[in-house]
Design a protein around this motif. Structure first.
Motif, PDB file in Angstrom:
ATOM      1  N   LEU A 111     109.380 120.315 -27.873  1.00 45.12           N
ATOM      2  CA  LEU A 111     109.841 118.811 -27.897  1.00 45.12           C
ATOM      3  C   LEU A 111     109.077 118.199 -26.659  1.00 45.12           C
ATOM      4  N   GLU A 114     108.999 112.113 -27.682  1.00 43.10           N
ATOM      5  CA  GLU A 114     109.983 111.642 -28.820  1.00 43.10           C
ATOM      6  C   GLU A 114     109.411 111.052 -29.956  1.00 43.10           C
ATOM      7  N   PHE A 117     109.482 113.152 -33.681  1.00 40.13           N
ATOM      8  CA  PHE A 117     110.868 113.442 -33.980  1.00 40.13           C
ATOM      9  C   PHE A 117     110.836 113.531 -35.459  1.00 40.13           C
ATOM     10  N   THR A 118     110.216 112.678 -36.167  1.00 47.30           N
ATOM     11  CA  THR A 118     110.267 112.515 -37.601  1.00 47.30           C
ATOM     12  C   THR A 118     109.263 113.608 -38.222  1.00 47.30           C
ATOM     13  N   LEU A 121     111.265 116.482 -38.879  1.00 47.44           N
ATOM     14  CA  LEU A 121     111.935 116.458 -40.090  1.00 47.44           C
ATOM     15  C   LEU A 121     111.102 116.842 -41.373  1.00 47.44           C
ATOM     16  N   LEU A 156     118.884 115.184 -31.934  1.00 51.03           N
ATOM     17  CA  LEU A 156     118.186 116.147 -32.985  1.00 51.03           C
ATOM     18  C   LEU A 156     119.413 116.982 -33.337  1.00 51.03           C
ATOM     19  N   PHE A 159     119.836 118.535 -36.757  1.00 51.48           N
ATOM     20  CA  PHE A 159     118.605 119.253 -37.340  1.00 51.48           C
ATOM     21  C   PHE A 159     118.381 120.551 -36.794  1.00 51.48           C
ATOM     22  N   GLY A 511     120.727 110.474 -34.767  1.00 51.38           N
ATOM     23  CA  GLY A 511     120.392 111.321 -35.672  1.00 51.38           C
ATOM     24  C   GLY A 511     119.987 110.674 -37.050  1.00 51.38           C
ATOM     25  N   ILE A 514     117.161 108.567 -37.359  1.00 51.42           N
ATOM     26  CA  ILE A 514     115.815 109.244 -37.266  1.00 51.42           C
ATOM     27  C   ILE A 514     115.824 110.073 -38.979  1.00 51.42           C
ATOM     28  N   TYR A 515     116.976 110.308 -39.459  1.00 56.51           N
ATOM     29  CA  TYR A 515     116.811 110.839 -40.923  1.00 56.51           C
ATOM     30  C   TYR A 515     116.633 109.644 -42.047  1.00 56.51           C
TER      31      TYR A 515
END
Length: 614
Positions: A111, A114, A117-118, A121, A156, A159, A511, A514-515
């Motif tokens: 990480l 930032e 982050f997607t 996923l 996060l 996930f 989260g 982001i999802y």
């Protein structure tokens, strides 16, 4: 395990197939069927970005020294490759063996930024692994993550099964070996891993919130859960294995060169800089070891450029003697030397002269703020005369390309501080005319401006980020003022910087944002051509998440922060003291000139301050 994925038909249809073929020089080969643990190290960005990250090379080397563990790599595919993989039902695979990641034991992400982050996923989904941990089964890999963004892991937590906080050279192999010793029993593994410093398992905790949305308390759900998770340290980097045969990228990387870390940590104490806090204390490699690594890396790679890495390269205790020895060797090998992170106030002009004998590259200076008042607020420790004197000397030595980095939106910033940036640019162009005549010669000054993002574990973690409207006004102001000959002005996207602040200071509720953005097709958000601002705006609406709550509000000193249970081992009292000093534009001396009692030496030996509690 299933058979290797055949990529022949796919690679003929994509740009830069070298991103996906592996088989690079110095790549490690093992039989996945004959090891006790298969671990996939994932960099959630394109291959050429990930292969520029020295931490990947370090951890890849260390893990693969374990005969019973195989570390392979995976990167985010570009949009053309992803489209074909989804159409052909090809899951995300490792570069080394082309095996599906979903069949591996542990899938680990670094990480670093930032805005990746997607990508995490999307990579999980592309690997055909359920994105949310609540939807996974025992058949799925355990998902872990570490790196600087793990110091606030909360956004996060939906996930990631396990976060590793701190230096990974000792912790990551220890965790992988623990997994083997637990006979791959997940419950036993998680319970035992939670006892280690640096291991955070989100499912062992729950969060309660106040009516105003702030955090009320963190609740432990497991007897092995710690009240505070302290970061992991490597006390002696001298004897930690370092890559002597780094992998040579198949496609040209962003930073395609040999890299040797001279020391870790920083003593300067810039108040906006997370790295300067979370990598304390300073730990140096000996000059002899640095020279040994330089020689071995150049011999084993054939690179024509060497970079000496640290947060402040010229702060190395034997900098001049070390760099002269390095230059003597690299010059004999026809290799150029790159010195990022040089401090203007400690720039040795004779070193600059020696470097330019071989190859002139652009010179980069991180000035950060336009006025001395604001540089004192952020504790930068650089004076304007240092900047101008250094650049004047560089121009005399024939450098024509100068780059200055600034940050806008810093706490207490005014338009007078922005005028200071313009004033410095004018003075540098005037100096160039004095040295190179009325026409100015082949000279280019690049003024690059990023946007302040408040980060966890810094004195500015309580300060707000400017709103998008204010940032746009400041960018317009500078754009008009910096319309000068030979001056190029560039600046960051304010929308991505505001998202970065939401993630950097977010809690578990982020989260859902982001999802939802992932569901709306967001990925590769760090790339202008792929960033979908409308989709992100829709995600905020759909989830009810407030950008202002996370990015644009001042936080009280007594508020429980989302990362309060993650201990970087710099004390809260030190951060509070530095925040108050910033409000008065009072500076703090460099640690090398006396200990400032940041608290780090209560946890690990600090060569500058010893250990107070002995």
């Amino acid at each position: 395990m299933s058979s290797r994925i055949n990529l022949d038909s796919l690679l003929k249809r994509v740009e830069k197939p070298g991103r996906y073929i592996g088989n690079e020089i110095n790549q490690v080969a093992k039989d996945p069927e004959r090891v006790s643990c298969n671990f996939c190290f994932a960099f959630p960005e394109l291959y050429e970005i990930g292969m520029s990250y020295q931490g990947l090379q370090i951890l890849y080397n260390i893990v693969n020294l374990k005969e019973n563990i195989y570390c392979q790599r995976a990167f985010a595919p570009n949009v053309d490759m992803e489209k074909i993989m989804r159409e052909e039902n090809v899951p995300l695979f490792t570069l080394e063996t082309k095996m599906p990641v979903k069949e591996w034991d542990i899938f680990g992400f670094t990480l670093q930024y930032e805005m990746t982050f997607t990508n995490i996923l999307n990579m999980l989904d592309l690997a055909q692994i359920p994105v949310r941990k609540k939807d996974r089964t025992e058949k799925d890999p355990i998902i872990i993550a570490g790196g600087p963004c793990a110091y606030n892991p909360e956004p996060l937590c939906d996930f990631i099964d396990m976060f590793l906080i701190g230096d990974g050279e000792e912790l990551l192999p220890k965790v992988l070996e623990l997994y083997v010793s637990c006979d791959k029993d997940r419950e036993k593994f998680f319970n035992e891993a939670a006892k280690l410093n640096g291991v955070y398992i989100p499912s062992f905790y729950d969060v309660e919130y106040n009516e105003d949305g702030t955090i009320k308390k963190l609740c432990k759900l497991n007897e092995n859960a710690k009240d505070v998770i302290k970061r992991s340290f490597v006390e002696d980097i001298e004897n930690i294995p370092y890559p002597e045969k780094p992998i040579i990228p198949m496609v040209e990387a962003v930073h395609d060169r040999a890299c040797v870390e001279t020391f870790r940590g920083c003593t300067r104490g810039c108040r906006f800089c997370q790295a300067g806090m979370i990598y304390r204390p300073v730990r140096e490699r000996s000059k002899a070891r640095i020279l040994e690594l330089v020689e071995k890396q150049i011999k084993n790679t054939g690179h024509d450029e060497l970079s000496l890495l640290s947060l402040s390269t010229s702060d190395y205790s034997q900098f001049e003697s070390m760099i002269y020895d390095v230059i003597d060797y690299t010059k004999s090998q026809n290799v150029a030397v790159s010195l990022p992170s040089l401090r203007i106030d400690k720039f040795a002009f004779n070193v600059l002269y020696r470097i330019q004998e071989f190859k002139k590259t652009s010179l980069t200076y991180a000035v950060e703020a336009g006025t001395q008042r604001l540089r004192d607020v952020i504790n930068k420790g650089v004076r304007e005369e240092d900047v101008l004197t250094s650049i004047s000397e560089a121009l005399k030595l024939g450098w024509g390309h100068i780059k200055l980095y600034f940050v806008i939106g810093l706490p207490t910033e005014t338009f007078e501080d922005l005028d200071g940036i313009v004033d410095i640019a004018k003075k540098i162009t005037d100096i160039n005319y004095e040295i190179n005549g009325r026409k100015g010669g082949r000279f280019n000054l690049n003024i690059s401006v990023s946007i302040f993002v408040p980060k966890a574990d810094t004195p500015f973690q309580w300060y707000p980020q400017d709103t998008n409207e204010v940032i746009r006004e400041k960018q317009r102001y500078l754009r008009e003022k910096l319309k000068m000959k030979n001056v190029v002005f560039s600046y960051h996207n304010n929308s991505t910087s505001s998202l970065e602040a939401v993630f950097a200071r977010g809690d578990r509720r982020v989260g859902a944002l982001i999802y939802r953005a992932f569901e709306l097709g967001c990925k590769l958000d760090g790339w202008t051509e792929h960033f979908k601002e409308d989709a992100w705006n829709q995600a905020f609406i759909d989830t009810g998440i407030s950008k202002e709550f996370y990015a644009n509000r001042t936080r009280s000193y007594d508020e429980i922060l989302p990362w309060s249970h993650i201990d970087c081992c710099v004390s809260k009292q030190y951060f509070l003291s530095e925040a108050e000093k910033a409000s008065r534009a009072v500076t703090t001396k460099d640690c090398r000139y006396g200990c400032n009692d940041c608290g780090i030496n209560n946890e690990i030996y600090c060569p500058l301050g010893g250990i107070y509690n002995e």
